[in-house]
Design an enzyme around this catalytic site. Structure first.
Site, mmCIF file in Angstrom:
data_model
loop_
_atom_site.group_PDB
_atom_site.id
_atom_site.type_symbol
_atom_site.label_atom_id
_atom_site.label_comp_id
_atom_site.label_asym_id
_atom_site.label_seq_id
_atom_site.Cartn_x
_atom_site.Cartn_y
_atom_site.Cartn_z
ATOM 1 N N SER A 57 0.817 -1.215 0.000
ATOM 2 C CA SER A 57 0.000 0.000 0.000
ATOM 3 C C SER A 57 0.850 1.264 0.000
ATOM 4 O O SER A 57 0.357 2.344 -0.323
ATOM 5 C CB SER A 57 -0.937 0.015 1.210
ATOM 6 O OG SER A 57 -1.882 -1.030 1.138
ATOM 7 N N CYS B 83 -9.435 -1.711 2.990
ATOM 8 C CA CYS B 83 -8.712 -0.510 2.571
ATOM 9 C C CYS B 83 -9.013 -0.133 1.117
ATOM 10 O O CYS B 83 -10.096 0.341 0.827
ATOM 11 C CB CYS B 83 -7.212 -0.675 2.844
ATOM 12 S SG CYS B 83 -6.426 0.864 3.333
ATOM 13 N N HIS C 266 -6.942 -1.777 8.645
ATOM 14 C CA HIS C 266 -6.293 -3.073 8.449
ATOM 15 C C HIS C 266 -6.561 -4.019 9.621
ATOM 16 O O HIS C 266 -5.838 -3.989 10.619
ATOM 17 C CB HIS C 266 -4.781 -2.877 8.269
ATOM 18 C CG HIS C 266 -4.416 -2.300 6.951
ATOM 19 N ND1 HIS C 266 -4.079 -3.080 5.859
ATOM 20 C CD2 HIS C 266 -4.349 -1.017 6.525
ATOM 21 C CE1 HIS C 266 -3.816 -2.303 4.825
ATOM 22 N NE2 HIS C 266 -3.970 -1.046 5.199
ATOM 23 N N GLU D 72 -5.900 -7.051 9.791
ATOM 24 C CA GLU D 72 -4.767 -7.975 9.925
ATOM 25 C C GLU D 72 -3.582 -7.332 10.621
ATOM 26 O O GLU D 72 -2.601 -8.018 10.947
ATOM 27 C CB GLU D 72 -4.340 -8.492 8.551
ATOM 28 C CG GLU D 72 -3.439 -7.581 7.753
ATOM 29 C CD GLU D 72 -4.107 -6.322 7.210
ATOM 30 O OE1 GLU D 72 -3.381 -5.411 6.765
ATOM 31 O OE2 GLU D 72 -5.350 -6.243 7.225
#
Length: 372
Positions: free
Chosen positions: A51, A257, A343, A345
């Protein structure tokens, strides 16, 4: 280890502002959008996060490199940032499970590294004046030439970057004997997203960013995930169409995202470039469905329109950012689809939002019961 070689260097912003520092190692010149990350740990995960592709990263933590690197902390196969700006770059590291130093990892990418920068002043300037293109350079002979190079750097607004970081061919992740299968559209997917799915008993097939719904469906998946990634979501016409087709087919869909932004666009909700974005590991979110707060990891320079979302009768806001009231999560009111702007994760960051992966698995189980 010896002392790091350092040369005088500058940071030239698009608006003409100059900051000074020292180039670590080989030096050179690098361009991109300059932004900052407020995380106190997790620099390796940040630097390898797809990203961040094309961005010059300013770290607000005073020390970078002090705990080395570990192969298990990489979120992709290489460094993705375009350049690094920090206060203190440490050649010496102390960490029991480190298997190398940060400089060696960065030098594999010939990354331009600037240290000894007044990062407090630089971050304050970006915060007040917005993220913008910049050039880092230890080649100071011709300032006008640097300005010319900087003028040729494309704006992040309208820039498609997912194709630069997406896989070229499909690949598999997880246990092929797992009972649940998920197709992932790779817009710049982090490894920790795949790890979190695999830990929940999922077999995954990852597809390139421009893959059609029909091709993703050839895996006979139980659900679909649109990943995180860099750049402006609006140019991703193929991904937006794929999201529309998944929604039309009433298949379980989760967006993270950039994937969240693509889902919004597929529902007629516009996106916009933020003043300086959200990049850090302590962003406060309110879950409107539970009333609970979450501390989250975030990395995005674009967001979806709150006004458009509130007017859209097909979509409901589920989360919002407590600092600026931007939309942080949505769900479709009649389709098995939800997405978040942050996020879950982490990698790096807290684990407050990992429940979203369980929510996705539960959505798949629920949908399968309804259709069988």
């Amino acid at each position: 280890m010896g002392y790091l070689e350092k040369k005088d260097a500058i940071i030239l912003l698009e608006d003409g502002t100059i900051f000074h520092g020292k180039a670590v190692g080989k030096g050179g010149t690098a361009t991109g959008e300059i932004c900052f990350n407020t995380g106190t740990t997790g620099y390796q995960e940040v630097f390898t996060d797809p990203s961040y592709f094309g961005q010059l990263m300013v770290t607000t933590n005073a020390h970078i490199g002090n705990y080395g690197v570990s192969s298990g902390d990489e979120e992709s196969d290489s460094i993705k940032i375009a350049g690094l700006v920090c206060k203190n770059f440490s050649e010496v590291f102390s960490r029991e499970n480190a298997d190398g130093d940060l400089l060696s990892l960065l030098e594999k990418k010939n990354l331009v590294i600037l240290s000894d920068v007044d990062t407090r002043a630089l971050v304050s300037y970006i915060r007040d004046n917005g993220a913008q293109n910049a050039i880092l350079s230890s080649e100071l002979d011709d300032l006008e030439e640097l300005k010319m190079q900087l003028s040729r750097v494309p704006s992040m607004n309208g820039l498609e970057l997912a194709s630069k970081v997406s896989c070229k061919e499909p690949y598999y992740f997880g246990d092929e004997n797992s009972p649940i299968k998920i197709s992932v559209l790779d817009l710049g997917v982090k490894k920790n997203i795949l790890r979190n799915l695999a830990l929940r008993g999922v077999y995954i097939k990852v597809f390139p960013y421009d893959t059609s719904f029909e091709m993703m469906s050839s895996f006979s998946p139980d659900g679909y995930l649109l990943s995180n990634g860099p750049g402006d979501p609006e140019p991703l016409a193929d991904a937006i169409q794929t999201a529309k087709d998944i929604l039309t087919a009433d298949k379980p869909l989760f967006g993270i995202c950039l994937g969240h932004q693509v889902i919004a666009l597929a529902n007629g909700i516009s996106t916009y470039k933020m003043h300086n974005g959200h990049r850090g590991i302590n962003h406060p979110i309110l879950n409107l469905e539970t009333g609970k707060g979450e501390i989250t990891s975030q990395n995005h320079g674009f967001a979806i329109s709150r006004e458009d979302t509130e007017k859209n009768t097909n979509v409901k806001i589920t989360h919002y950012h407590l600092n600026d009231n931007t939309v942080a999560g949505i769900k479709h009111v009649s389709k098995p689809c939800f997405s978040v702007q942050y996020h879950p994760e982490a990698g790096p960051g807290p684990n407050d939002a990992t429940y979203l992966f369980d929510q996705f698995i539960n959505l798949i189980h629920t949908t399968k019961k309804v259709t069988t």
